[in-house]
Enzyme design. Structure first.
Site, PDB file in Angstrom:
ATOM      1  N   TYR A  52       0.999  -1.322  -0.135  1.00 18.66           N
ATOM      2  CA  TYR A  52      -0.037   0.179  -0.030  1.00 18.66           C
ATOM      3  C   TYR A  52       0.669   1.297   0.047  1.00 18.66           C
ATOM      4  CZ  TYR A  52      -3.638  -3.302   1.242  1.00 18.66           C
ATOM      5  OH  TYR A  52      -4.590  -4.269   1.718  1.00 18.66           O
ATOM      6  N   LEU A 215     -17.906  -2.794   1.396  1.00 21.17           N
ATOM      7  CA  LEU A 215     -18.804  -1.645   0.901  1.00 21.17           C
ATOM      8  C   LEU A 215     -18.802  -1.900  -0.757  1.00 21.17           C
ATOM      9  CD1 LEU A 215     -18.297   1.200   3.197  1.00 21.17           C
ATOM     10  CD2 LEU A 215     -19.672  -0.616   3.487  1.00 21.17           C
TER      11      LEU A 215
END
EC number: 1.1.1.2
Length: 327
Positions: A52, A215
């Site tokens: 990341y 989500l």
């Protein structure tokens, strides 16, 4: 006032909070404040990864929030990171974890995951490429990588180890040779990709399942106009109105009620707080089933690369690509 969180207990005895802060796609410059805010409002679980590119900032946030005279003890915060694909060679595994620990300014991780089942070419290039843009792979067997990861637990550098983006067959493969058993499997999981079979497999072997992109990864850069949008499902919207909460909270509550750990990513304080506030209400059995019925085995997260000018799935041709199996 900090929100209290429920936990799943790993076979190691560790308590893993059911909601953690995801840090994938959180830009440097934003992620430090996000982690500090999250720890301040009650998060006790931070999900990181070397690839990341923001672990240094995450580490600064942890250092400023955790320790003597800071109100939070190290053992109260569950920190996960992941071994990247270019460090699968057994000789590289410990060095890779030590680099992550250095960036996070920690002495140990609570959980260290193998990020993907296949290896990239050894070296410091995160995405080693051939001239046409395709990835350069390495033939290191993930079972050999796993054996090297087991030594990290013996040395106290990681309290538990686990897998990410492995399918059932690959997980069984690891279980067949493991001296230190995987504690967690982390995969994409939301109502469109409910992962019921994988959850059942994990539970039968004593693993906890963590769901990423709970989500539906609405901020993904590769979204297409025709992709289904979880947060716009009429049934989810209706439930959010009924409970006077957000659609995101409905989706997260569904996972919490299934005892699936989730790691929603946000850098927005209001949303970070909201995503944690899912422990003071319950969905009815009927509502749980309505959400579960949205399952269509739809996967949002398929890494893409450009080869000869065309966007193609990055690893689909690799023999260890996990998503060719049903689960």
């Amino acid at each position: 006032m900090a929100t209290s969180v429920e936990y799943e207990t790993l076979y190691t005895g560790q308590k893993m909070p059911l909601i953690g802060l995801g840090t994938w796609k959180s830009a440097p410059g934003q992620v430090k404040d996000a982690v500090k805010y999250a720890l301040g409002v009650g998060y006790r679980h931070i999900d990181c990864a070397f690839v990341y590119g923001n672990e240094t900032e995450v580490g600064e946030a942890i250092k400023e929030s955790v320790g003597p005279d800071k109100g939070l003890k190290r053992e109260e915060v569950f920190v996960t990171s992941k071994l990247w694909n270019n460090k699968h060679h057994p000789d590289d595994v410990e060095c890779a974890l030590r680099k992550t620990l250095q960036e996070l300014q920690l002495d140990y991780l609570d959980l260290y995951l193998m990020h993907w089942p296949y290896a990239f070419k050894r070296g410091d290039q995160v995405f080693p490429q051939n001239p046409d843009g395709s990835v350069q792979y390495d033939l290191t067997d993930y079972k050999d990588t796993w054996k090297a990861m087991e030594k990290l637990v013996e040395k106290g550098l990681a309290k538990a180890i686990g897998l990410s983006n492995f399918n059932k067959r690959q997980m069984d493969d690891i279980l067949s040779i493991a001296t230190v058993k995987p504690a967690v499997l982390q995969v994409e999981c939301h109502p469109y990709l409910a992962q019921n079979e994988l959850i059942a497999c994990c539970r039968s072997h004593g693993l906890v399942l963590t769901g990423y992109s709970p989500l539906g990864s609405p901020d993904r850069s590769w979204r297409k106009p025709e992709d289904p949008v979880l947060l716009e499902e009429p049934g989810i919207i209706a439930m959010a109105k009924k409970y006077n909460i957000s659609e995101a909270q409905i989706l997260l509550r569904w996972q919490v009620q299934r005892r699936v750990v989730t790691i929603p990513k946000s850098v927005t304080p209001a949303r970070i707080l909201q995503n944690l506030q899912v422990f003071d209400f319950s969905l009815s059995e009927e509502e749980m089933q309505l959400i579960g019925a949205l399952n269509k085995n739809w996967r949002y997260i398929i890494p893409l690369i450009t080869v000869n000018g065309k966007s193609v799935p990055r690893d689909a041709g690799h023999p260890l690509y996990p998503f060719n199996d049903p689960y």
